[in-house]
Scaffold this active site. Structure first.
Site, PDB file in Angstrom:
ATOM      1  N   GLU A  44     -52.792 -27.702 -20.167  1.00  0.00           N
ATOM      2  CA  GLU A  44     -52.808 -29.079 -19.678  1.00  0.00           C
ATOM      3  C   GLU A  44     -54.093 -29.300 -18.876  1.00  0.00           C
ATOM      4  OE1 GLU A  44     -50.139 -30.258 -16.547  1.00  0.00           O
ATOM      5  OE2 GLU A  44     -50.212 -32.360 -17.128  1.00  0.00           O
ATOM      6  N   GLU A  69     -57.090 -27.697 -13.215  1.00  0.00           N
ATOM      7  CA  GLU A  69     -57.178 -28.802 -12.259  1.00  0.00           C
ATOM      8  C   GLU A  69     -58.437 -28.633 -11.413  1.00  0.00           C
ATOM      9  OE1 GLU A  69     -55.539 -31.839 -11.505  1.00  0.00           O
ATOM     10  OE2 GLU A  69     -57.269 -31.759 -10.175  1.00  0.00           O
ATOM     11  N   ASP A 119     -58.679 -39.375 -15.496  1.00  0.00           N
ATOM     12  CA  ASP A 119     -59.347 -40.357 -14.623  1.00  0.00           C
ATOM     13  C   ASP A 119     -60.109 -41.370 -15.488  1.00  0.00           C
ATOM     14  OD1 ASP A 119     -58.426 -39.096 -12.325  1.00  0.00           O
ATOM     15  OD2 ASP A 119     -60.159 -37.754 -12.228  1.00  0.00           O
ATOM     16  N   THR A 192     -45.131 -36.352 -16.720  1.00  0.00           N
ATOM     17  CA  THR A 192     -45.965 -36.064 -15.543  1.00  0.00           C
ATOM     18  C   THR A 192     -45.609 -37.070 -14.446  1.00  0.00           C
ATOM     19  OG1 THR A 192     -47.730 -37.641 -16.076  1.00  0.00           O
ATOM     20  CG2 THR A 192     -47.916 -35.447 -17.068  1.00  0.00           C
ATOM     21  N   HIS A 193     -46.205 -36.824 -13.252  1.00  0.00           N
ATOM     22  CA  HIS A 193     -45.989 -37.777 -12.156  1.00  0.00           C
ATOM     23  C   HIS A 193     -46.552 -39.158 -12.474  1.00  0.00           C
ATOM     24  CE1 HIS A 193     -44.665 -34.596  -9.439  1.00  0.00           C
ATOM     25  NE2 HIS A 193     -44.100 -35.599  -8.806  1.00  0.00           N
ATOM     26  N   PHE A 194     -47.726 -39.173 -13.121  1.00  0.00           N
ATOM     27  CA  PHE A 194     -48.294 -40.478 -13.452  1.00  0.00           C
ATOM     28  C   PHE A 194     -47.414 -41.216 -14.449  1.00  0.00           C
ATOM     29  CE2 PHE A 194     -52.542 -41.959 -12.013  1.00  0.00           C
ATOM     30  CZ  PHE A 194     -52.663 -41.111 -10.939  1.00  0.00           C
ATOM     31  N   GLU A 195     -46.850 -40.486 -15.395  1.00  0.00           N
ATOM     32  CA  GLU A 195     -45.973 -41.186 -16.344  1.00  0.00           C
ATOM     33  C   GLU A 195     -44.790 -41.785 -15.581  1.00  0.00           C
ATOM     34  OE1 GLU A 195     -43.299 -41.201 -20.310  1.00  0.00           O
ATOM     35  OE2 GLU A 195     -43.162 -39.500 -18.991  1.00  0.00           O
TER      36      GLU A 195
END
Ligand SMILES: C[S@@+](CC[C@H](N)C(=O)[O-])C[C@H]1O[C@@H](n2cnc3c(N)ncnc32)[C@H](O)[C@@H]1O
Length: 213
Positions: A44, A69, A119, A192-195
């Site tokens: 990822e 990351e 991003d 994910t958190h963004f989803e």
């Protein structure tokens, strides 16, 4: 949509098994030096808070998951989440994914690559910083095994369109296929958190999937 403040990492949690630095990655690449066993490896890019790594690592113990990351703060946070949950087959490496792909992963070494909510780099003069450009697409294609999957999701239409255009330049990547999301069964049942944030706030998400010929 910006990012929220990150919770503190508990200093009592031992991160040594779950957090790696880019410099510590074996060269030549040897999955067994990073994980306890050699298994199909999924990567990822931009793992953020690590929800994907925790969920998939727990659900699929027959695979290994490596998050890359670039922010140390987020890499530590994700690693602490994996350590706390005792996820044995997932790790986070603090590094720039572009460097890891160009210097570490050999040809046909990855079973899947996941890119969720990269991003967007809105300003024109920053477009060159966008992850999905022709050069990096070549690295994704090179490192995927035949039959391997690339997953690319975003909430930003411009990022999606530019990503799809870059992916089109590689004849070995077949797609995009649309991805139909399933209903969340509980509060953390998101990729994910963004989803999670985008779905809870009702924002449209663009999802695509490619297969490596
Ligand atoms: C918008 S966030 C999304 C995080 C996560 N994928 C999600 O969906 O919740 C993008 C993440 O990519 C990371 N990132 C950006 N460029 C990167 C790069 N070149 N290599 C690795 N990570 C990167 C950022 O630090 C950030 O954590």
């Amino acid at each position: 949509m910006g990012r929220r403040a990150l919770g503190k990492v508990d200093s009592q949690i031992d991160l040594t098994s779950h957090l790696l630095s880019g410099k510590s990655l074996p060269q030549p690449w040897d999955q067994e030096q990073v994980f306890t066993a050699s298994c199909p490896l999924e990567v990822e890019i931009g793992s953020g808070k690590g929800l994907f790594l925790q969920r998939q690592g727990t659900a699929l113990p027959q695979k290994n998951f490596l998050g890359i990351e670039i922010s140390l703060k987020y890499a530590r946070f994700a690693a602490s989440r994996l350590a706390r949950a005792g996820v044995a087959n997932a790790r986070v490496v603090h590094a720039d994914a572009r460097q890891v792909f160009s210097e570490i992963f050999p040809d046909a070494s990855l079973a899947a690559i996941h890119i969720y909510f990269p991003d967007p780099w809105w300003k024109k003069r920053h477009h060159k910083r966008r992850l999905l450009n022709e050069n990096f697409v070549g690295q994704l294609s090179r490192t995927l095994i035949s039959g391997g999957y690339l997953h690319f999701w975003t909430d930003v239409q411009e990022t999606f369109d530019a990503g799809i255009a870059a992916l089109k330049t590689d004849a070995q990547l077949q797609g995009p296929q649309e991805v139909i999301p399933s209903q969340a069964a509980h509060d953390l049942d998101y990729q994910t958190h963004f989803e999670r944030r985008m779905r809870l706030s009702g924002k449209k998400i663009f999802r695509s999937e490619y297969i490596r010929l």
